[in-house]
Design an enzyme around this catalytic site. Structure first.
Site, PDB file in Angstrom:
ATOM      1  CB  SER A 156      -0.955  -0.044   1.205  1.00 13.04           C
ATOM      2  OG  SER A 156      -1.995   0.896   1.065  1.00 13.04           O
ATOM      3  CG  ASP A 181      -4.358  -4.951  -2.715  1.00 14.22           C
ATOM      4  OD1 ASP A 181      -4.625  -5.375  -3.849  1.00 14.22           O
ATOM      5  OD2 ASP A 181      -5.230  -4.622  -1.886  1.00 14.22           O
ATOM      6  CG  HIS A 349      -5.486  -2.965   1.425  1.00 13.32           C
ATOM      7  ND1 HIS A 349      -4.939  -2.903   0.161  1.00 13.32           N
ATOM      8  CD2 HIS A 349      -4.902  -1.968   2.135  1.00 13.32           C
ATOM      9  CE1 HIS A 349      -4.070  -1.913   0.102  1.00 13.32           C
ATOM     10  NE2 HIS A 349      -4.025  -1.322   1.294  1.00 13.32           N
TER      11      HIS A 349
END
EC number: 3.1.1.-
Length: 386
Positions: A156, A181, A349
């Site tokens: 991220s 991700d 996530h």
């Protein structure tokens, strides 16, 4: 894709409630519990997954900054791990145990500035430029003029910072780059809804166990084993609170002082301070970083990220929780074979926490395919189709 699903890219919640966790290192494994048996939400120390911990001092214009790193392994390339927004290096704990058992490598998991146990003079500066420079400075402080081969792996926000560091040539002897991700298109789309999302989280927790339980039941981390070590790096004790007894005395002291104030503001101030302290007494843990205050940096983390990623002239790996997260630039780049991509379904996530074995397998295969590392323990590569 809903706004909540898109908000994944700042290190936040997955879009679905968690599957029953097993406490094992694989995502979605079911937990068979007998009547009355409860899940264990107690925290686990970092030492169960990492071999050592070190505070790395970095000199700069304002003095010395100290960056916390957790390490494992003694041979092979260094995998420099960068966590997502609000998380810490401890989010890589279970992944570390998994990758070390598959390939010969060294792990360095870093608490980024403003996060975890890292202490910097200007902890509010979370610009992509500053954090990317931090990565280069930590590498220099640890290895001097003879750095080992390094692969950057970021989740991220950490994935975005890894790309900025690589594109700016801030990490010497860089072998490869892995983003987990994070995709520019969906991340940029999510920014408008992020403040509402953050306001919906609990502001405090009664205990570490309570925080760990929330993280699993809310779906932020779907793997209980990872949550038990990872959440320790996300929350801290409220300032000035050491025990219920000390909390009570602080509240009483505030009340006594307020009685000397002028009539009018007295009762309002007294109630507010009393309520605040009672909240801290009942919920002594809060978030280590207020992500809402970092909003001015969000755009800089993600804007132009896809093209930056594609421009890095090193082998690249992109791991996603869903193929729908791809934007146009990355879709074209993937079709042109500019990077390797793998989708790990049934993850939230926090892919590396939800499915650490699968992520370790993908990274190990990438390392072996490019002859960056040697397999150990009989590990067999499984090459994905994309």
């Amino acid at each position: 894709m809903s706004a909540l699903e898109k908000s994944m890219h700042l290190g936040r919640l997955p879009s679905r409630p968690p599957l029953p966790g097993s406490g094992g290192s694989q995502s979605g494994a079911k937990m068979r519990m007998g009547p009355g048996r409860k899940r264990d939400f107690s925290p686990v120390p970092w030492s169960q997954y990492f071999e050592s911990m070190e505070d790395v001092e970095v000199e700069n214009e304002t003095g010395k900054d100290t960056f916390r790193v957790y390490k494992s392994g003694s041979e092979g390339p260094v995998l420099l791990l960068l966590h997502g927004g609000g998380h810490s290096a401890l989010s890589w704990a279970v992944f570390t145990a998994a990758i070390i058992s598959r390939v010969q490598c060294r792990i360095v998991a870093l608490d980024l500035r403003g996060h975890g146990e890292t202490k910097v003079k200007n902890f509010e500066d979370l610009s992509a430029e500053t954090m990317a420079k931090d990565i280069g400075n930590v590498v220099e402080a640890m290895y001097g003029d003879l750095p080992p081969p390094i692969m950057l792996i970021g989740h991220s926000m950490g994935g975005a910072i890894a790309v900025h560091a690589a594109a700016s040539n801030l990490v010497p002897n860089l072998l490869g780059l892995c983003m987990i991700d994070v995709v520019e298109g969906t991340a940029m789309d999510a920014l408008n809804s992020m403040q509402n999302f953050l306001r919906g989280r609990p502001k405090t927790f009664k205990s570490l166990e309570n925080a760990i339980e929330w993280s699993v039941k809310s779906g932020q981390i779907r793997n209980l084993e990872s949550a038990r070590v990872s959440m320790v790096g996300q929350v801290k004790q409220c300032e000035g609170i050491t025990s219920p007894e000390s909390s009570k005395s602080i509240v009483e002291g505030i009340i006594e002082e307020e009685e000397e104030d002028e009539e009018g503001s007295e009762s309002v101030n007294k109630r507010k301070k009393e309520d605040d302290m009672e909240t801290k007494k009942d919920h002594p843990y809060t978030w280590r970083i207020e992500l809402a205050k970092t909003e001015k940096y969000w755009d800089g983390w993600f804007r132009g990220l896809s093209n930056l990623f594609l421009s890095c002239p090193i082998p690249k790996l992109l791991l996603l929780a869903g193929v729908d997260r791809l934007d146009k630039d990355l879709t074209i780049g993937q079709m042109q074979g500019k990077f390797q991509m793998q989708v790990l379904p049934q993850c939230g996530h926090a892919v590396h926490e939800d499915a650490p074995d699968k992520v370790a397998e993908a990274v190990a295969t990438f390392l072996i395919r490019h002859r960056f590392a040697e397999p150990i323990g009989g590990f067999q590569c499984v090459f994905p189709g994309c």
